[in-house]
Design a protein around this motif. Structure first.
Motif, PDB file in Angstrom:
ATOM      1  N   GLY A 123       0.992  -1.060   0.009  1.00 34.62           N
ATOM      2  CA  GLY A 123      -0.158  -0.062  -0.138  1.00 34.62           C
ATOM      3  C   GLY A 123       0.744   1.413  -0.005  1.00 34.62           C
ATOM      4  O   GLY A 123       0.243   2.329   0.398  1.00 34.62           O
TER       5      GLY A 123
ATOM      6  N   THR B 246       0.772  -1.186  -4.416  1.00 33.70           N
ATOM      7  CA  THR B 246       0.313   0.247  -3.904  1.00 33.70           C
ATOM      8  C   THR B 246      -1.066   0.083  -3.981  1.00 33.70           C
ATOM      9  O   THR B 246      -1.615   0.937  -2.835  1.00 33.70           O
ATOM     10  CB  THR B 246       0.543   1.320  -4.955  1.00 33.70           C
ATOM     11  OG1 THR B 246       2.018   0.968  -5.468  1.00 33.70           O
ATOM     12  CG2 THR B 246       0.438   2.681  -4.812  1.00 33.70           C
ATOM     13  N   GLN B 247      -2.154  -0.401  -4.604  1.00 33.10           N
ATOM     14  CA  GLN B 247      -3.401  -0.227  -4.118  1.00 33.10           C
ATOM     15  C   GLN B 247      -4.042  -1.570  -3.316  1.00 33.10           C
ATOM     16  O   GLN B 247      -5.271  -1.715  -3.204  1.00 33.10           O
ATOM     17  CB  GLN B 247      -4.149  -0.334  -5.593  1.00 33.10           C
ATOM     18  CG  GLN B 247      -4.021   0.873  -6.669  1.00 33.10           C
ATOM     19  CD  GLN B 247      -4.442   2.113  -5.684  1.00 33.10           C
ATOM     20  OE1 GLN B 247      -5.584   1.907  -5.274  1.00 33.10           O
ATOM     21  NE2 GLN B 247      -3.486   3.166  -5.597  1.00 33.10           N
ATOM     22  N   LYS B 248      -3.008  -2.390  -2.805  1.00 31.35           N
ATOM     23  CA  LYS B 248      -3.454  -3.331  -1.816  1.00 31.35           C
ATOM     24  C   LYS B 248      -4.221  -4.641  -2.424  1.00 31.35           C
ATOM     25  O   LYS B 248      -4.706  -5.252  -1.934  1.00 31.35           O
ATOM     26  CB  LYS B 248      -4.059  -2.865  -0.704  1.00 31.35           C
ATOM     27  CG  LYS B 248      -3.308  -1.951   0.129  1.00 31.35           C
ATOM     28  CD  LYS B 248      -4.047  -1.093   1.240  1.00 31.35           C
ATOM     29  CE  LYS B 248      -3.307  -0.039   2.064  1.00 31.35           C
ATOM     30  NZ  LYS B 248      -4.401   0.637   2.765  1.00 31.35           N
TER      31      LYS B 248
ATOM     32  N   GLU C 237      -3.395   7.773 -10.304  1.00 32.34           N
ATOM     33  CA  GLU C 237      -2.563   6.746  -9.824  1.00 32.34           C
ATOM     34  C   GLU C 237      -3.182   5.570  -8.947  1.00 32.34           C
ATOM     35  O   GLU C 237      -2.696   4.783  -8.503  1.00 32.34           O
ATOM     36  CB  GLU C 237      -1.501   7.156  -8.936  1.00 32.34           C
ATOM     37  CG  GLU C 237      -0.651   8.248  -9.578  1.00 32.34           C
ATOM     38  CD  GLU C 237       0.147   7.889 -10.945  1.00 32.34           C
ATOM     39  OE1 GLU C 237       0.622   6.577 -10.795  1.00 32.34           O
ATOM     40  OE2 GLU C 237       0.094   8.182 -11.978  1.00 32.34           O
ATOM     41  N   GLY C 238      -4.493   5.820  -8.583  1.00 36.97           N
ATOM     42  CA  GLY C 238      -5.385   4.929  -7.964  1.00 36.97           C
ATOM     43  C   GLY C 238      -5.705   5.397  -6.494  1.00 36.97           C
ATOM     44  O   GLY C 238      -5.477   6.807  -6.477  1.00 36.97           O
ATOM     45  N   ARG C 239      -5.990   4.938  -5.475  1.00 38.89           N
ATOM     46  CA  ARG C 239      -6.533   5.433  -4.121  1.00 38.89           C
ATOM     47  C   ARG C 239      -5.425   5.574  -3.485  1.00 38.89           C
ATOM     48  O   ARG C 239      -4.498   5.007  -3.403  1.00 38.89           O
ATOM     49  CB  ARG C 239      -7.390   4.225  -3.513  1.00 38.89           C
ATOM     50  CG  ARG C 239      -7.947   4.998  -2.318  1.00 38.89           C
ATOM     51  CD  ARG C 239      -9.283   3.858  -1.789  1.00 38.89           C
ATOM     52  NE  ARG C 239     -10.156   3.822  -2.497  1.00 38.89           N
ATOM     53  CZ  ARG C 239     -11.286   2.909  -2.706  1.00 38.89           C
ATOM     54  NH1 ARG C 239     -11.425   2.155  -1.513  1.00 38.89           N
ATOM     55  NH2 ARG C 239     -12.349   2.985  -3.215  1.00 38.89           N
TER      56      ARG C 239
ATOM     57  N   ASP D   8      -3.565   6.733   0.106  1.00 41.76           N
ATOM     58  CA  ASP D   8      -3.302   6.298   1.550  1.00 41.76           C
ATOM     59  C   ASP D   8      -3.409   7.597   2.278  1.00 41.76           C
ATOM     60  O   ASP D   8      -2.836   8.425   2.374  1.00 41.76           O
ATOM     61  CB  ASP D   8      -2.097   5.577   1.753  1.00 41.76           C
ATOM     62  CG  ASP D   8      -1.860   5.333   3.331  1.00 41.76           C
ATOM     63  OD1 ASP D   8      -2.615   5.298   4.044  1.00 41.76           O
ATOM     64  OD2 ASP D   8      -0.719   4.687   3.503  1.00 41.76           O
TER      65      ASP D   8
END
Lengths: 172, 360
Positions: free
Chosen positions: A95, A118-120, B339-341, B343
């Motif tokens: 992540g 990165t997105q788990k 780039e996505g979700r 953190d």
């Protein structure tokens, strides 16, 4: 009776994060093979299927996870001990960004093959609910053991287990 | 300013607003205190936007309860579009914003609400207005992270063995959590609430999203309606617990609690995770039999000090227009870029500040 077992387990689980010896490998009861493919730090791709023929330790970790950081040197030691043998370690970062992981490795002098999650997504498919979470995958790509919590990966027990799995593959 | 929207009351007519004004069953509240009104301001900035950027933040509880009334939401996303949506299954309010490429994404949300302490007298037969079976049904069902069968059911059955009614079963579950789990300071954020993993691995360390979700899962496994209530601390504790309050800058003060439901008494507040927090943190740590711990343990089965804002009861949430999968729960601001979700616990990429102010 079950309550007593849970209490004992709670004591052991508590100890697992402070004592490297206590997090024990458990036989894996989930799906026999799991896919693992993702980018590495260099922009290439790592695929567990390409490592068929080797015993692989798949270690899910994060820079913020203190027990993960503590056990990393022992993964490096195991990898060094078994250099030249059909064995590999994949350290799957759970992540975090490429920049954060690269900075950490450089700062901490960690040298392990990294896979970025990165997105788990990999964490979800491997049912990772806590860190560190580590799996032992045999030479046929089957997940054989898992462990939640920190341990010393360079101890004789783990080395013996890995060598047994390597011998199992050689005799097959 | 033309993109600024103001919602005076939850449920008020406005484009993109769909918050139901659901009357709830109020429990008896002999310990109910006076109402206090707060404003909580959340400001989110995405430091490395890429392509279309989206942000979501939880709004104060959409339903009025015995302990909280939401008075309004105000939000602004300069250079983008924004709105407030209702998560369909549990009714949780979600403020969303979206910016095109090339814009610095900053969202400001102000939620105003009134709150008061709540306590339920469990020694008397209550006359709380009952919730419908339909309304309660979702609170006995499993979620992605909270199965109610397998190892969870086995553990739950073992804990409640010999207990003859749901109140005693819930009490036994509460006591088991206080006695057998621990607050793990190494747990990131409030934890992930993966009860399946927790029970199967007998990993009893965690924070509120783990320990209170464990209560919910074990209660649901008995068929007792139970729910997580995700929220944030907004004021210091008036009861003397430094570890159980936060005022001013509350950026890292997220906290979830739990409730269970009994006919006649309605929703009953509990918070076993905060008992473990007192043990770990209060004045450098306290023994389980310390009078301060014992007082917290007694109080947190049946009452809450409402120095806290409730956001929602939601699980497995699909965020509006999200390109990623469902979220286990919504307590922290969330964001996605090309780039996505992102953190929400990584301040290098995702900067936000949350502050609380008592206004009346």
């Amino acid at each position: 009776m079950i309550a007593a077992r849970f209490i004992l387990a709670a004591v052991l689980a508590t100890a697992a994060v402070v004592s490297a010896e206590e997090a024990q490998l458990k036989p894996w009861r989930g799906k026999a093979t799991l896919e693992l493919a993702g980018p590495n730090l260099q922009g290439g791709k790592v695929d567990l299927r390409d490592l068929r023929g080797r015993v692989v330790i798949v270690n899910f970790w994060a820079t913020w996870c203190e027990p993960c950081r503590e056990e990393m040197p022992s993964l490096e030691r195991l990898r060094a001990k078994l250099a030249g043998k059909p064995f590999e370690v994949l350290a799957v970062n759970y992540g975090e960004s490429r920049e954060k992981v690269a900075g950490f490795l450089q700062r901490e002098f960690v040298d392990l093959p990294i896979v970025l999650d990165t997105q788990k997504d990999l964490g979800r498919s491997w049912d990772v609910g806590g860190l560190p979470m580590t799996f032992v995958v045999d030479a046929r790509g089957r997940v054989r053991y898992s462990v939640f919590g920190m341990r010393d990966w360079s101890d004789a027990k783990v080395q013996g287990l890995v060598e047994r799995l390597m011998a199992e593959a050689a005799s097959a | 300013m033309n993109r600024r929207k103001f919602l005076q009351m939850a449920g008020a007519a406005s484009a993109g607003v769909a918050i139901p004004a659901v009357p709830s069953a109020f429990a008896m509240t002999p310990d109910a205190g006076k109402w206090r009104t707060f404003e909580v301001t959340t400001q989110v900035e995405i430091l490395k936007p890429s392509g279309v950027t989206r942000v979501w933040v939880p709004a104060p509880l959409a339903q009025d309860t015995a302990y909280q009334k939401t008075l309004g939401n105000k939000f602004e996303a300069v250079g983008g579009t924004s709105g407030i949506a209702s998560e369909p299954r549990y009714g949780g309010g979600i403020v969303w914003a979206e910016w095109p490429s090339g814009v610095t994404p900053i969202l400001t949300h102000v939620g105003r609400f009134s709150t008061r302490d709540i306590g339920v007298d469990m020694s008397a037969i209550g006359d709380a207005k009952p919730e419908s079976r339909e309304a309660l049904a979702k609170f006995v069902q499993p979620t992605d992270y909270m199965p109610t069968d397998g190892a969870v059911k086995e553990l739950s059955d073992d804990i409640v063995k010999g207990q003859r009614n749901d109140l005693n079963r819930a009490r036994a579950i509460y006591d088991w959590i206080v006695d057998n789990t621990y607050r793990d300071p190494k747990t990131r954020g409030c934890g992930v609430g993966n009860i399946k993993f927790m029970v199967e691995n007998q990993a009893w360390g965690g924070k509120c999203a783990d320990l209170n979700a464990l209560f919910v899962a074990l209660a649901r496994a008995q068929g007792i309606p139970a729910r997580d209530v995700y929220g944030i601390r907004v004021a210091d504790s008036a009861l003397g617990y430094k570890s159980l309050g936060k005022s001013g800058d509350i950026t890292r003060a997220q906290h979830c609690r739990a409730e269970f439901y009994l006919d006649g008494l309605g929703w009953i507040p509990v918070d076993p995770a905060d008992v473990r927090k007192v043990i770990l943190e209060e004045s450098g740590g306290k023994a389980p039999d310390d009078p301060m711990v014992l007082a917290a343990r007694k109080r947190l089965f049946g009452s809450w000090e409402m120095n806290w804002l409730a956001y929602n009861f939601s699980h497995d949430i699909t965020l509006p227009n999200s390109i990623r999968g469902p979220l286990a729960f919504l307590m922290y601001p969330q964001s996605e870029t090309a780039e996505g979700r992102l953190d929400p616990l990584d301040p290098d990429n995702f900067k936000y500040a949350i502050s609380s102010r008592e206004v009346a």
